[in-house]
Write an enzyme that holds these catalytic residues in place. Structure first.
Site, PDB file in Angstrom:
ATOM      1  N   ASP A  45       0.852  -1.199   0.000  1.00 27.76           N
ATOM      2  CA  ASP A  45       0.000   0.000   0.000  1.00 27.76           C
ATOM      3  C   ASP A  45       0.891   1.255   0.000  1.00 27.76           C
ATOM      4  O   ASP A  45       0.710   2.182  -0.782  1.00 27.76           O
ATOM      5  CB  ASP A  45      -0.894   0.054   1.251  1.00 27.76           C
ATOM      6  CG  ASP A  45      -1.896  -1.102   1.367  1.00 27.76           C
ATOM      7  OD1 ASP A  45      -1.472  -2.242   1.616  1.00 27.76           O
ATOM      8  OD2 ASP A  45      -3.091  -0.849   1.207  1.00 27.76           O
ATOM      9  N   GLU A  68      -5.083   7.479   0.393  1.00 29.89           N
ATOM     10  CA  GLU A  68      -5.569   6.800   1.601  1.00 29.89           C
ATOM     11  C   GLU A  68      -4.533   6.771   2.706  1.00 29.89           C
ATOM     12  O   GLU A  68      -4.856   6.966   3.879  1.00 29.89           O
ATOM     13  CB  GLU A  68      -5.985   5.361   1.277  1.00 29.89           C
ATOM     14  CG  GLU A  68      -6.444   4.613   2.538  1.00 29.89           C
ATOM     15  CD  GLU A  68      -6.885   3.199   2.311  1.00 29.89           C
ATOM     16  OE1 GLU A  68      -6.834   2.720   1.154  1.00 29.89           O
ATOM     17  OE2 GLU A  68      -7.286   2.561   3.290  1.00 29.89           O
ATOM     18  N   ASP A 135      -6.762  -1.006  -3.126  1.00 25.73           N
ATOM     19  CA  ASP A 135      -8.156  -1.105  -2.653  1.00 25.73           C
ATOM     20  C   ASP A 135      -8.452  -2.596  -2.497  1.00 25.73           C
ATOM     21  O   ASP A 135      -8.188  -3.384  -3.387  1.00 25.73           O
ATOM     22  CB  ASP A 135      -9.117  -0.481  -3.660  1.00 25.73           C
ATOM     23  CG  ASP A 135     -10.539  -0.481  -3.115  1.00 25.73           C
ATOM     24  OD1 ASP A 135     -10.711  -0.347  -1.875  1.00 25.73           O
ATOM     25  OD2 ASP A 135     -11.495  -0.603  -3.897  1.00 25.73           O
ATOM     26  N   THR A 137      -7.359  -4.267   0.586  1.00 27.52           N
ATOM     27  CA  THR A 137      -6.143  -4.799   1.239  1.00 27.52           C
ATOM     28  C   THR A 137      -6.439  -6.159   1.865  1.00 27.52           C
ATOM     29  O   THR A 137      -5.601  -7.072   1.852  1.00 27.52           O
ATOM     30  CB  THR A 137      -5.626  -3.814   2.303  1.00 27.52           C
ATOM     31  OG1 THR A 137      -5.333  -2.558   1.670  1.00 27.52           O
ATOM     32  CG2 THR A 137      -4.382  -4.322   2.994  1.00 27.52           C
ATOM     33  N   ASP A 281     -12.293   5.154  -2.576  1.00 27.14           N
ATOM     34  CA  ASP A 281     -12.906   3.831  -2.795  1.00 27.14           C
ATOM     35  C   ASP A 281     -13.874   3.835  -3.963  1.00 27.14           C
ATOM     36  O   ASP A 281     -14.319   2.763  -4.392  1.00 27.14           O
ATOM     37  CB  ASP A 281     -13.668   3.389  -1.532  1.00 27.14           C
ATOM     38  CG  ASP A 281     -12.743   2.725  -0.518  1.00 27.14           C
ATOM     39  OD1 ASP A 281     -13.017   2.810   0.682  1.00 27.14           O
ATOM     40  OD2 ASP A 281     -11.720   2.130  -0.931  1.00 27.14           O
TER      41      ASP A 281
HETATM   42  N1  LIG Z   1     -17.492  -0.462   7.571  1.00 19.54           N
HETATM   43  C1  LIG Z   1     -17.188  -0.285   6.285  1.00 19.54           C
HETATM   44  N2  LIG Z   1     -18.169  -0.066   5.380  1.00 19.54           N
HETATM   45  C2  LIG Z   1     -17.879   0.122   4.065  1.00 19.54           C
HETATM   46  N3  LIG Z   1     -16.620   0.090   3.561  1.00 19.54           N
HETATM   47  C3  LIG Z   1     -15.623  -0.117   4.441  1.00 19.54           C
HETATM   48  C4  LIG Z   1     -15.840  -0.327   5.825  1.00 19.54           C
HETATM   49  N4  LIG Z   1     -14.643  -0.524   6.412  1.00 19.54           N
HETATM   50  C5  LIG Z   1     -13.711  -0.419   5.433  1.00 19.54           C
HETATM   51  N5  LIG Z   1     -14.309  -0.184   4.245  1.00 19.54           N
HETATM   52  C6  LIG Z   1     -13.688   0.050   2.968  1.00 19.54           C
HETATM   53  O1  LIG Z   1     -13.928  -1.061   2.104  1.00 19.54           O
HETATM   54  C7  LIG Z   1     -12.847  -1.052   1.170  1.00 19.54           C
HETATM   55  C8  LIG Z   1     -12.762  -2.349   0.468  1.00 19.54           C
HETATM   56  O2  LIG Z   1     -13.993  -2.505  -0.182  1.00 19.54           O
HETATM   57  P1  LIG Z   1     -14.571  -3.977  -0.441  1.00 19.54           P
HETATM   58  O3  LIG Z   1     -15.028  -4.512   0.876  1.00 19.54           O
HETATM   59  O4  LIG Z   1     -15.687  -3.732  -1.402  1.00 19.54           O
HETATM   60  O5  LIG Z   1     -13.443  -4.757  -1.007  1.00 19.54           O
HETATM   61  C9  LIG Z   1     -11.632  -0.773   2.025  1.00 19.54           C
HETATM   62  O6  LIG Z   1     -10.639  -0.213   1.186  1.00 19.54           O
HETATM   63  P2  LIG Z   1      -9.080  -0.575   1.475  1.00 19.54           P
HETATM   64  O7  LIG Z   1      -8.934  -2.025   1.286  1.00 19.54           O
HETATM   65  O8  LIG Z   1      -8.400   0.282   0.432  1.00 19.54           O
HETATM   66  O9  LIG Z   1      -8.797  -0.124   2.884  1.00 19.54           O
HETATM   67  C10 LIG Z   1     -12.170   0.224   3.042  1.00 19.54           C
HETATM   68  O10 LIG Z   1     -11.891   1.571   2.674  1.00 19.54           O
HETATM   69 MG   LIG Z   2     -10.130   1.156  -0.539  1.00 16.55          MG
HETATM   70 MG   LIG Z   3      -6.628   1.050   0.223  1.00  9.92          MG
HETATM   71 MG   LIG Z   4      -7.407   0.677   3.804  1.00  9.81          MG
END
Ligand SMILES: Nc1ncnc2c1ncn2[C@@H]1O[C@H](COP(=O)(O)O)[C@@H](OP(=O)(O)O)[C@H]1O
Ligand SMILES: [Mg+2]
Ligand SMILES: [Mg+2]
Ligand SMILES: [Mg+2]
Length: 342
Positions: A45, A68, A135, A137, A281
């Site tokens: 990241d 981020e 995105d 992680t 996101d």
């Molecule tokens: N409670 C929540 N509700 C919605 N999205 C959330 C969350 N907690 C984290 N995320 C976000 O969900 C992203 C991943 O999306 P998805 O679940 O669709 O794969 C994460 O991005 P990162 O992985 O860049 O931190 C994070 O920003």
């Molecule tokens: Mg993300």
């Molecule tokens: Mg991310």
């Molecule tokens: Mg993140």
């Protein structure tokens, strides 16, 4: 054509960053840190953020950047910082042909400063890049899908979007075949896709599915139960007469999937009404879906509002769908929420 150079630099920047992220994805050493909000971040990241911000600010030095990550964890942990610098330096050395267009980073001190150029607060005026260096992680750590995502917001409206999904198959019909796709769009100019491995190739235009019969439709949702409500999404799909199992993908790979017709709908119902979706996101993926002919709103039917800062604080959840289906999907979402008195 407007934003041609921004689209090119965005594509080159995320493509180069994926050399680094794929190296970490395929290695045992991820250097995972749990951040204050209990979410994970890895050396990939940080490395991707450094490379991409360095590229954007080399090409467009006056632009603001909302990224981020920040460098605080690396300033506190020399071993991690050295790991990230090693990855960044190796990637820069391997892509010297891009230095003139994407710039360079001379040492780890400068790398930290470059990462911190992403702390802009966002807003409704000016040119602001929204960067998610990795995105998904959690998907990255699980060995599933992730995406490297970069969008350009101008006066509160997304104008350029680019994302790489290194683990989505180039041909959805050949899931065991070549993996890695790069999608990009400029507002008003359509959306294109090409294999990540062929940087110079022209992208081919993509469009949403033409399915308009819910009994043949499929919907995308996230993998993480903590990020969207699978039960409500399932109940909405059932009420619409969708019978196919959901397509579960981490990251903005969901936007990539529906924008090339693999699935007709993306549902992201909030698990908590206090959570504010981050602009990074959704900036790139939302434009790609719109330019592929889709419609995207929040769960109340409101347009995504990228003017509010680092989050979509004026919105709740995501409802993205093929144009003909969106009104009925939104109606079903509102029915579900009414049932739940949200
Ligand atoms: N409670 C929540 N509700 C919605 N999205 C959330 C969350 N907690 C984290 N995320 C976000 O969900 C992203 C991943 O999306 P998805 O679940 O669709 O794969 C994460 O991005 P990162 O992985 O860049 O931190 C994070 O920003
Ligand atoms: Mg993300
Ligand atoms: Mg991310
Ligand atoms: Mg993140």
């Amino acid at each position: 054509m407007p934003y041609t150079n921004e689209r090119r630099i965005a594509e080159l920047a995320i493509q180069r960053a994926c050399i680094l992220t794929e190296r970490v994805y395929n290695s045992q050493v991820k250097g995972t840190i749990m951040k204050g909000d209990k979410s994970p971040v890895t050396i990939a990241d940080f490395g991707a953020q450094a490379l991409i911000i360095s590229s954007v600010s080399h090409a467009f030095p006056e632009d603001s950047i909302v990224g981020e990550e920040d460098s605080s964890d690396l300033r506190a942990d020399k071993a991690k910082r050295d790991l990230v610098w090693g990855l960044v330096k190796d990637t820069l050395d391997a892509t010297k042909d891009l230095t003139s267009e994407l710039g360079d980073i001379k040492d780890s001190e400068e790398m930290l400063a470059v990462i911190d150029r992403g702390t802009h607060q966002g807003g409704a005026v000016g040119r602001i890049w929204a960067l998610d260096p990795i995105d998904g992680t959690k998907g990255f750590l699980r060995g599933d899908q992730y995406a490297v995502c970069l969008g350009l917001i101008v006066d509160g409206k997304v104008q350029v979007g680019a994302l790489v999904c290194p683990n989505l198959p180039v041909d959805p019909e050949a899931p065991e075949g070549e993996k890695g796709i790069l999608l990009s769009a400029v507002r008003g100019q359509g959306a294109t896709m090409r294999p990540w491995s062929t940087p110079s190739a022209q992208g081919t235009p993509i469009s949403m599915s033409s399915v308009t019969d819910f009994s043949k439709a499929r919907f995308c949702e996230g993998v993480e139960a903590g990020h969207s409500s699978h039960s409500e999404q399932a109940s909405i799909a059932k009420s619409l007469g969708i019978t196919a199992p959901s397509i579960q993908l981490d990251s903005q790979a969901k936007y990539a999937s529906i924008s090339r017709g693999v699935g007709e709908i993306y549902l992201r119902l909030p698990v908590s009404l206090s959570y504010e979706e981050k602009i990074w996101d959704h900036a790139a993926g939302s434009l790609i879906v719109e330019e592929a002919g889709g419609v995207i709103t929040d769960i109340y039917g409101k347009e995504l509002d990228f003017r509010q800062g680092r989050t979509l604080r004026a919105n709740k959840g995501i409802v993205a769908a093929q144009t003909a289906l969106h009104p009925a999907v939104l109606k079903a979402v509102k029915e579900e929420l009414k049932v739940l008195e949200l």
